[in-house]
Write a protein that holds these residues in place. Structure first.
Motif, PDB file in Angstrom:
ATOM      1  N   THR A 172      43.123  77.249   2.841  1.00  0.00           N
ATOM      2  CA  THR A 172      43.494  76.941   4.231  1.00  0.00           C
ATOM      3  C   THR A 172      44.201  78.127   4.878  1.00  0.00           C
ATOM      4  O   THR A 172      43.926  78.491   6.041  1.00  0.00           O
ATOM      5  N   ALA A 173      45.114  78.766   4.106  1.00  0.00           N
ATOM      6  CA  ALA A 173      45.858  79.923   4.652  1.00  0.00           C
ATOM      7  C   ALA A 173      44.913  81.073   4.965  1.00  0.00           C
ATOM      8  O   ALA A 173      45.070  81.771   5.984  1.00  0.00           O
ATOM      9  N   ARG A 174      43.875  81.291   4.108  1.00  0.00           N
ATOM     10  CA  ARG A 174      42.920  82.377   4.377  1.00  0.00           C
ATOM     11  C   ARG A 174      42.100  82.108   5.634  1.00  0.00           C
ATOM     12  O   ARG A 174      41.857  83.003   6.446  1.00  0.00           O
ATOM     13  N   VAL A 175      41.687  80.857   5.829  1.00  0.00           N
ATOM     14  CA  VAL A 175      40.890  80.508   7.017  1.00  0.00           C
ATOM     15  C   VAL A 175      41.726  80.667   8.286  1.00  0.00           C
ATOM     16  O   VAL A 175      41.250  81.213   9.301  1.00  0.00           O
ATOM     17  N   ILE A 176      42.989  80.236   8.231  1.00  0.00           N
ATOM     18  CA  ILE A 176      43.860  80.373   9.409  1.00  0.00           C
ATOM     19  C   ILE A 176      44.072  81.847   9.738  1.00  0.00           C
ATOM     20  O   ILE A 176      44.086  82.253  10.912  1.00  0.00           O
ATOM     21  N   ALA A 177      44.219  82.680   8.705  1.00  0.00           N
ATOM     22  CA  ALA A 177      44.401  84.125   8.935  1.00  0.00           C
ATOM     23  C   ALA A 177      43.167  84.712   9.614  1.00  0.00           C
ATOM     24  O   ALA A 177      43.269  85.558  10.531  1.00  0.00           O
ATOM     25  N   GLN A 178      41.971  84.277   9.193  1.00  0.00           N
ATOM     26  CA  GLN A 178      40.739  84.782   9.832  1.00  0.00           C
ATOM     27  C   GLN A 178      40.653  84.313  11.289  1.00  0.00           C
ATOM     28  O   GLN A 178      40.262  85.075  12.184  1.00  0.00           O
ATOM     29  N   LEU A 179      41.015  83.048  11.539  1.00  0.00           N
ATOM     30  CA  LEU A 179      40.996  82.523  12.911  1.00  0.00           C
ATOM     31  C   LEU A 179      41.983  83.281  13.799  1.00  0.00           C
ATOM     32  O   LEU A 179      41.697  83.567  14.975  1.00  0.00           O
ATOM     33  N   THR A 180      43.150  83.620  13.199  1.00  0.00           N
ATOM     34  CA  THR A 180      44.170  84.358  13.970  1.00  0.00           C
ATOM     35  C   THR A 180      43.638  85.720  14.375  1.00  0.00           C
ATOM     36  O   THR A 180      43.837  86.180  15.519  1.00  0.00           O
ATOM     37  N   ARG A 181      42.925  86.404  13.458  1.00  0.00           N
ATOM     38  CA  ARG A 181      42.369  87.714  13.793  1.00  0.00           C
ATOM     39  C   ARG A 181      41.306  87.598  14.886  1.00  0.00           C
ATOM     40  O   ARG A 181      41.213  88.436  15.788  1.00  0.00           O
ATOM     41  N   LEU A 182      40.499  86.521  14.812  1.00  0.00           N
ATOM     42  CA  LEU A 182      39.460  86.321  15.845  1.00  0.00           C
ATOM     43  C   LEU A 182      40.085  86.058  17.221  1.00  0.00           C
ATOM     44  O   LEU A 182      39.585  86.535  18.255  1.00  0.00           O
ATOM     45  N   GLU A 184      43.076  87.069  18.216  1.00  0.00           N
ATOM     46  CA  GLU A 184      43.710  88.307  18.680  1.00  0.00           C
ATOM     47  C   GLU A 184      42.680  89.324  19.188  1.00  0.00           C
ATOM     48  O   GLU A 184      42.967  90.121  20.079  1.00  0.00           O
ATOM     49  N   SER A 185      41.501  89.281  18.594  1.00  0.00           N
ATOM     50  CA  SER A 185      40.458  90.218  19.040  1.00  0.00           C
ATOM     51  C   SER A 185      39.725  89.694  20.277  1.00  0.00           C
ATOM     52  O   SER A 185      38.865  90.374  20.838  1.00  0.00           O
ATOM     53  N   GLY A 186      40.032  88.437  20.685  1.00  0.00           N
ATOM     54  CA  GLY A 186      39.424  87.870  21.890  1.00  0.00           C
ATOM     55  C   GLY A 186      38.093  87.208  21.649  1.00  0.00           C
ATOM     56  O   GLY A 186      37.423  86.789  22.591  1.00  0.00           O
ATOM     57  N   GLU A 187      37.695  87.064  20.365  1.00  0.00           N
ATOM     58  CA  GLU A 187      36.394  86.437  20.082  1.00  0.00           C
ATOM     59  C   GLU A 187      36.446  84.938  20.256  1.00  0.00           C
ATOM     60  O   GLU A 187      35.417  84.298  20.477  1.00  0.00           O
ATOM     61  N   ILE A 188      37.634  84.317  20.077  1.00  0.00           N
ATOM     62  CA  ILE A 188      37.780  82.885  20.376  1.00  0.00           C
ATOM     63  C   ILE A 188      39.009  82.739  21.276  1.00  0.00           C
ATOM     64  O   ILE A 188      39.934  83.551  21.225  1.00  0.00           O
ATOM     65  N   ASP A 189      39.003  81.675  22.118  1.00  0.00           N
ATOM     66  CA  ASP A 189      40.135  81.476  23.030  1.00  0.00           C
ATOM     67  C   ASP A 189      41.211  80.623  22.364  1.00  0.00           C
ATOM     68  O   ASP A 189      41.024  80.094  21.266  1.00  0.00           O
ATOM     69  N   GLY A 190      42.336  80.481  23.062  1.00  0.00           N
ATOM     70  CA  GLY A 190      43.495  79.761  22.526  1.00  0.00           C
ATOM     71  C   GLY A 190      43.209  78.311  22.184  1.00  0.00           C
ATOM     72  O   GLY A 190      43.564  77.840  21.092  1.00  0.00           O
ATOM     73  N   PRO A 191      42.593  77.516  23.123  1.00  0.00           N
ATOM     74  CA  PRO A 191      42.353  76.093  22.807  1.00  0.00           C
ATOM     75  C   PRO A 191      41.455  75.909  21.583  1.00  0.00           C
ATOM     76  O   PRO A 191      41.672  75.006  20.771  1.00  0.00           O
ATOM     77  N   THR A 192      40.420  76.759  21.450  1.00  0.00           N
ATOM     78  CA  THR A 192      39.523  76.647  20.288  1.00  0.00           C
ATOM     79  C   THR A 192      40.287  76.930  18.997  1.00  0.00           C
ATOM     80  O   THR A 192      40.117  76.259  17.980  1.00  0.00           O
ATOM     81  N   TYR A 193      41.155  77.960  19.063  1.00  0.00           N
ATOM     82  CA  TYR A 193      41.968  78.316  17.894  1.00  0.00           C
ATOM     83  C   TYR A 193      42.882  77.144  17.507  1.00  0.00           C
ATOM     84  O   TYR A 193      42.960  76.763  16.337  1.00  0.00           O
ATOM     85  N   ASP A 194      43.561  76.563  18.528  1.00  0.00           N
ATOM     86  CA  ASP A 194      44.490  75.459  18.248  1.00  0.00           C
ATOM     87  C   ASP A 194      43.765  74.258  17.645  1.00  0.00           C
ATOM     88  O   ASP A 194      44.271  73.601  16.720  1.00  0.00           O
ATOM     89  N   LEU A 195      42.549  73.940  18.172  1.00  0.00           N
ATOM     90  CA  LEU A 195      41.775  72.819  17.658  1.00  0.00           C
ATOM     91  C   LEU A 195      41.375  73.040  16.216  1.00  0.00           C
ATOM     92  O   LEU A 195      41.460  72.157  15.369  1.00  0.00           O
ATOM     93  N   ALA A 196      40.914  74.269  15.888  1.00  0.00           N
ATOM     94  CA  ALA A 196      40.474  74.582  14.535  1.00  0.00           C
ATOM     95  C   ALA A 196      41.642  74.517  13.546  1.00  0.00           C
ATOM     96  O   ALA A 196      41.516  73.955  12.437  1.00  0.00           O
ATOM     97  N   VAL A 197      42.790  75.040  13.950  1.00  0.00           N
ATOM     98  CA  VAL A 197      43.968  75.013  13.062  1.00  0.00           C
ATOM     99  C   VAL A 197      44.429  73.581  12.850  1.00  0.00           C
ATOM    100  O   VAL A 197      44.810  73.185  11.742  1.00  0.00           O
ATOM    101  N   ALA A 198      44.373  72.775  13.910  1.00  0.00           N
ATOM    102  CA  ALA A 198      44.804  71.377  13.799  1.00  0.00           C
ATOM    103  C   ALA A 198      43.931  70.625  12.789  1.00  0.00           C
ATOM    104  O   ALA A 198      44.398  69.798  12.008  1.00  0.00           O
ATOM    105  N   LYS A 199      42.603  70.892  12.838  1.00  0.00           N
ATOM    106  CA  LYS A 199      41.682  70.232  11.906  1.00  0.00           C
ATOM    107  C   LYS A 199      41.968  70.655  10.457  1.00  0.00           C
ATOM    108  O   LYS A 199      41.913  69.853   9.524  1.00  0.00           O
ATOM    109  N   LEU A 200      42.298  71.942  10.294  1.00  0.00           N
ATOM    110  CA  LEU A 200      42.567  72.434   8.921  1.00  0.00           C
ATOM    111  C   LEU A 200      43.886  71.871   8.352  1.00  0.00           C
ATOM    112  O   LEU A 200      43.982  71.643   7.154  1.00  0.00           O
ATOM    113  N   MET A 201      44.831  71.598   9.214  1.00  0.00           N
ATOM    114  CA  MET A 201      46.138  71.150   8.742  1.00  0.00           C
ATOM    115  C   MET A 201      46.217  69.653   8.498  1.00  0.00           C
ATOM    116  O   MET A 201      47.231  69.147   8.067  1.00  0.00           O
TER     117      MET A 201
END
Length: 202
Positions: A172-182, A184-201
């Motif tokens: 889970t920590a590795r996936v969240i780290a990859q999502l965080t990099r995406l 920060e690089s602008g490949e995914i927006d904030g709401p998508t990131y928050d939704l994905a992290v919420a599902k993982l947690m």
């Protein structure tokens, strides 16, 4: 056959065989000088039971040992048969000497040992018995169960077990780290990131 009946019959038959063996062996030694042998053509035979008594006695003793000894201790049968045979023959010789059938320094007439006088036959039987006792002792102690030694724990074994790292949390920590990099690089927006992290947690 009923197991309980079999448990009773084995020792009973074994005891009967041993009693018959000692009687026939003593008879064969005591009355060997009285047996009349008919020899001819290189063969000898007799109708006297005492002539066959040594062979029958040894066979009965073997059967008795087989029936009385447990399966795990049957290796002790041979030395016990030799000891029993030697003791019974010496007793029979002494009875024959006491009854006047045999002279102490005269021919024993006993089976294949007939060429020995009674005194030397008794010595030979004693030597056989001592050798058989040594073999019996060796086999008895070799087959005896060894006392179990309590096993001492090593320091590594007695130390409390360390819990294994939770592999699910690591993934889970590795996936969240990859999502965080995406993000920060602008490949995914904030709401998508928050939704994905919420599902993982969850």
């Amino acid at each position: 056959m009923n197991q309980r009946l079999l448990t009773f019959l084995r020792p009973a038959l074994g005891l009967l065989a041993v009693l018959a063996a000692q009687w026939t062996l003593r008879l064969g030694a005591r009355e060997a000088a009285l047996v009349e042998w008919d020899c001819g053509g290189g063969r000898c035979g007799t109708n006297d039971f005492a002539g066959a008594a040594p062979v029958l006695g040894v066979l009965a003793l073997v059967a008795g040992a087989y029936l009385l000894l447990p399966k795990s201790r049957r290796a002790l049968a041979a030395p016990l048969v030799v000891i029993g045979t030697a003791v019974c023959v010496v007793i029979g010789l002494e009875e024959g000497i006491a009854e006047g059938n045999i002279e102490r320094d005269g021919d024993s007439y006993f089976f294949m040992f007939g060429g020995l006088d009674s005194r030397n036959l008794e010595i030979a039987m004693a030597v056989l018995a001592v050798a058989a006792v040594a073999v019996w002792a060796f086999l008895a102690f070799r087959g005896a169960p060894r006392p179990s030694v309590p096993r001492t724990e090593t320091a590594a074994e007695s130390a409390p077990a360390m819990p294994e790292p939770d592999r699910e949390d690591e993934r889970t920590a590795r996936v969240i780290a990859q999502l965080t990099r995406l993000r920060e690089s602008g490949e995914i927006d904030g709401p998508t990131y928050d939704l994905a992290v919420a599902k993982l947690m969850r």
